[in-house]
Design an enzyme around this catalytic site. Structure first.
Site, PDB file in Angstrom:
ATOM      1  N   LYS A  22      71.047 -17.272-119.997  1.00 36.22           N
ATOM      2  CA  LYS A  22      72.185 -18.161-119.774  1.00 36.22           C
ATOM      3  C   LYS A  22      73.551 -17.674-120.558  1.00 36.22           C
ATOM      4  O   LYS A  22      74.512 -17.522-120.135  1.00 36.22           O
ATOM      5  CB  LYS A  22      71.771 -19.351-120.295  1.00 36.22           C
ATOM      6  CG  LYS A  22      72.885 -20.650-120.855  1.00 36.22           C
ATOM      7  CD  LYS A  22      72.363 -21.674-121.333  1.00 36.22           C
ATOM      8  CE  LYS A  22      73.390 -22.575-121.701  1.00 36.22           C
ATOM      9  NZ  LYS A  22      73.986 -22.061-123.140  1.00 36.22           N
ATOM     10  N   ASN A  23      73.177 -17.243-122.066  1.00 33.32           N
ATOM     11  CA  ASN A  23      74.385 -16.889-122.497  1.00 33.32           C
ATOM     12  C   ASN A  23      75.003 -15.600-122.321  1.00 33.32           C
ATOM     13  O   ASN A  23      76.286 -15.488-122.375  1.00 33.32           O
ATOM     14  CB  ASN A  23      73.902 -16.913-124.195  1.00 33.32           C
ATOM     15  CG  ASN A  23      73.423 -18.149-124.925  1.00 33.32           C
ATOM     16  OD1 ASN A  23      74.144 -19.413-124.381  1.00 33.32           O
ATOM     17  ND2 ASN A  23      72.657 -18.134-125.813  1.00 33.32           N
ATOM     18  N   CYS A 118      76.884 -28.629-127.155  1.00 32.36           N
ATOM     19  CA  CYS A 118      75.980 -29.389-128.150  1.00 32.36           C
ATOM     20  C   CYS A 118      76.383 -29.700-129.448  1.00 32.36           C
ATOM     21  O   CYS A 118      77.296 -28.974-129.929  1.00 32.36           O
ATOM     22  CB  CYS A 118      74.672 -28.515-128.146  1.00 32.36           C
ATOM     23  SG  CYS A 118      73.732 -28.253-126.686  1.00 32.36           S
ATOM     24  N   ARG A 123      81.791 -25.355-134.689  1.00 30.44           N
ATOM     25  CA  ARG A 123      81.536 -24.085-134.549  1.00 30.44           C
ATOM     26  C   ARG A 123      83.214 -23.652-134.209  1.00 30.44           C
ATOM     27  O   ARG A 123      83.692 -23.763-133.011  1.00 30.44           O
ATOM     28  CB  ARG A 123      80.827 -23.960-133.121  1.00 30.44           C
ATOM     29  CG  ARG A 123      79.334 -24.000-133.451  1.00 30.44           C
ATOM     30  CD  ARG A 123      78.562 -23.714-132.332  1.00 30.44           C
ATOM     31  NE  ARG A 123      78.676 -25.013-131.262  1.00 30.44           N
ATOM     32  CZ  ARG A 123      77.917 -24.842-130.149  1.00 30.44           C
ATOM     33  NH1 ARG A 123      77.119 -23.921-129.897  1.00 30.44           N
ATOM     34  NH2 ARG A 123      78.010 -25.877-129.335  1.00 30.44           N
ATOM     35  N   ASP A 308      68.921 -20.175-132.068  1.00 33.84           N
ATOM     36  CA  ASP A 308      68.515 -20.855-130.823  1.00 33.84           C
ATOM     37  C   ASP A 308      66.978 -21.054-130.605  1.00 33.84           C
ATOM     38  O   ASP A 308      66.583 -21.516-129.684  1.00 33.84           O
ATOM     39  CB  ASP A 308      69.095 -20.411-129.571  1.00 33.84           C
ATOM     40  CG  ASP A 308      70.593 -20.597-129.451  1.00 33.84           C
ATOM     41  OD1 ASP A 308      70.986 -21.333-130.104  1.00 33.84           O
ATOM     42  OD2 ASP A 308      71.226 -19.908-128.526  1.00 33.84           O
ATOM     43  N   ARG A 400      70.915 -27.629-118.813  1.00 38.36           N
ATOM     44  CA  ARG A 400      71.932 -26.798-119.164  1.00 38.36           C
ATOM     45  C   ARG A 400      71.559 -25.348-119.534  1.00 38.36           C
ATOM     46  O   ARG A 400      72.206 -24.312-119.496  1.00 38.36           O
ATOM     47  CB  ARG A 400      72.849 -27.273-120.440  1.00 38.36           C
ATOM     48  CG  ARG A 400      73.552 -28.493-119.984  1.00 38.36           C
ATOM     49  CD  ARG A 400      74.517 -28.989-121.331  1.00 38.36           C
ATOM     50  NE  ARG A 400      75.367 -27.850-121.956  1.00 38.36           N
ATOM     51  CZ  ARG A 400      75.274 -27.351-122.892  1.00 38.36           C
ATOM     52  NH1 ARG A 400      74.337 -27.868-123.895  1.00 38.36           N
ATOM     53  NH2 ARG A 400      75.822 -26.067-123.344  1.00 38.36           N
TER      54      ARG A 400
END
Length: 422
Positions: A22-23, A118, A123, A308, A400
């Site tokens: 995903k990232n 999230c 951040r 994560d 997600r």
């Protein structure tokens, strides 16, 4: 609103295919903005965040098509129609800020809303802003938007990141490919997703050296061409499913898994008494003897233990023998899953950035609420070992970052189902 219902106590056996990252995919997609030729990504994950990024790119004039059931993403930005990334789209996902660097490099200007995602702590975008300013950009914040311009185009320069931010490294790396001259990125992030992006950019004609280290050098080129690139395996999904047989019992082979992507994580599993074996098709994982042992964990930038995977690791340590301490060094406010795990009988004490977990023989099923993406899957993992039924609510977070989690787990023997409107 959907819920996930898990009935614990079933050991797992079989294979789980691991999707593309995903990232990584969310970083690769904005790279299409750097060229007027097509960019095609294979091994793409099928997630709601990918759909959100597709919507954002289309709003800028890019053409985006999902092929092969969503596993291939074909893009073309031959005619950009806008350089404004609106709040209504960007608020849904933090990775939306990755259009800032490519737009500045290609069009010389960008207006990008401050991002969402999230709620796991601050951040800030200041690292992104200072990095792009080092390449000659002028950026100011007005009305919740970053207004950026690069008069005469970006110019190569020295970028010294105050923290090895993954997003800032990605943003400035993409921008530097079209900047005039040489850019040196110091204290760069070293994550596999950075290496995957650099590999894709090189296939588009970029000149990049040093990716995977803390010092990346980029020689700007006049233009980039099209390419086809496979998305790297998702190391976070991999680590998540590696924990499933540790928590539930049994043995699972994670297809497409690579030990180099999760080395620090695998070391902690080994210390906890878990066997991780490389096979010709991935990684095979099983407990060695009985309950796992307690281990201490500190999250760090790659190649350290990934933040994560902290929530998922906590779920496992709730079932371990002994007392473990988890220290979260990347994001504040990332222990919101702890109260929900406590509802399931876990013994967890949180003080600031530290969580002390005293293992219990078996959690208890309970209704719980997902607070963010990784927290949601940690509650599902805990439910695999729990006595009785666990109902995980607000699982829109889950979609997600994990494709068809209930299908993948039920295929290896988990008693899990998605229930609509519960």
């Amino acid at each position: 609103m959907d819920s996930i219902v898990v009935t614990g106590g079933a050991p797992l056996k079989g294979e789980i295919p691991i999707a593309g990252a995903k990232n990584a995919c969310l970083t690769l997609m904005p790279a299409t903005l750097l060229s007027d030729e097509p960019l095609t990504l294979t091994n793409a994950p099928r997630l709601s965040d990918i759909a959100t990024m597709s919507t954002l790119l289309r709003s800028l004039g890019a053409e985006v098509s999902a092929l092969a059931g969503g596993k291939v993403i074909a893009m073309s930005s031959h005619a950009l129609t806008s350089t404004r990334a609106d709040y209504d789209i960007v608020r849904k996902m933090r990775a939306s800020n990755l259009v800032l660097g490519p737009l500045l490099a290609r069009a010389g200007e960008a207006v990008v809303s401050l991002p969402g995602g999230c709620a796991i702590g601050a951040r800030p975008m200041d690292i992104h802003v200072s990095a792009l300013e080092a390449l000659g950009a002028e950026i100011e914040l007005r009305d919740g938007y970053l207004h950026a311009r690069a008069k005469g185009g970006l110019k190569g320069g020295r970028v010294a990141l105050k923290f090895p931010s993954v997003g800032a490294t990605e943003n400035v790396l993409m921008a530097a490919t079209l900047a005039k001259g040489t850019t040196l990125i110091e204290n760069a992030a070293r994550e596999p997703e950075i290496v995957d992006l650099a590999t894709c950019l090189r296939s588009m004609g970029a000149q990049i050296d040093g990716d995977g280290t803390s010092r990346i050098e980029v020689q700007g080129v006049d233009r980039l061409h099209g390419a086809t690139h496979p998305v790297v395996t998702d190391r976070i999904e991999l680590g998540t499913y590696m924990l499933a047989p540790v928590i539930a019992g049994g043995e699972v082979e994670c297809l497409g898994g690579r030990l180099d992507l999760v080395a620090a994580f695998a070391e902690k599993l080994d210390a906890a008494g878990v066997s991780v074996e490389e096979t010709g098709r991935g990684l095979r994982v099983a407990r060695r003897n009985g309950r796992p042992a307690a281990v201490d964990v500190t999250t760090e930038p790659f190649p350290g233990f990934p933040t994560d995977l902290q929530a998922q690791m906590m779920a496992m340590l709730c079932t371990a023998e002994g007392t473990s301490v988890l220290e979260e060094r990347i994001f504040e406010n990332r222990f919101m899953h702890a109260p929900e795990l406590t509802r399931m009988g876990a013994n967890i004490e949180v003080q600031g950035g530290h969580a002390t977990v005293r293992g219990v023989t078996r959690p208890e099923g309970a209704p719980v609420m997902a607070t963010d993406l990784r927290a949601s899957v940690s509650l599902i993992l805990a439910g695999l070992a729990a006595e009785g039924e666990t109902v995980v609510n607000r699982v829109y977070h889950l979609d997600r970052g994990y494709e068809h989690v209930e299908d993948k787990l039920s295929a290896v023997g988990a008693r899990i189902e998605r229930v609509a409107g519960r």
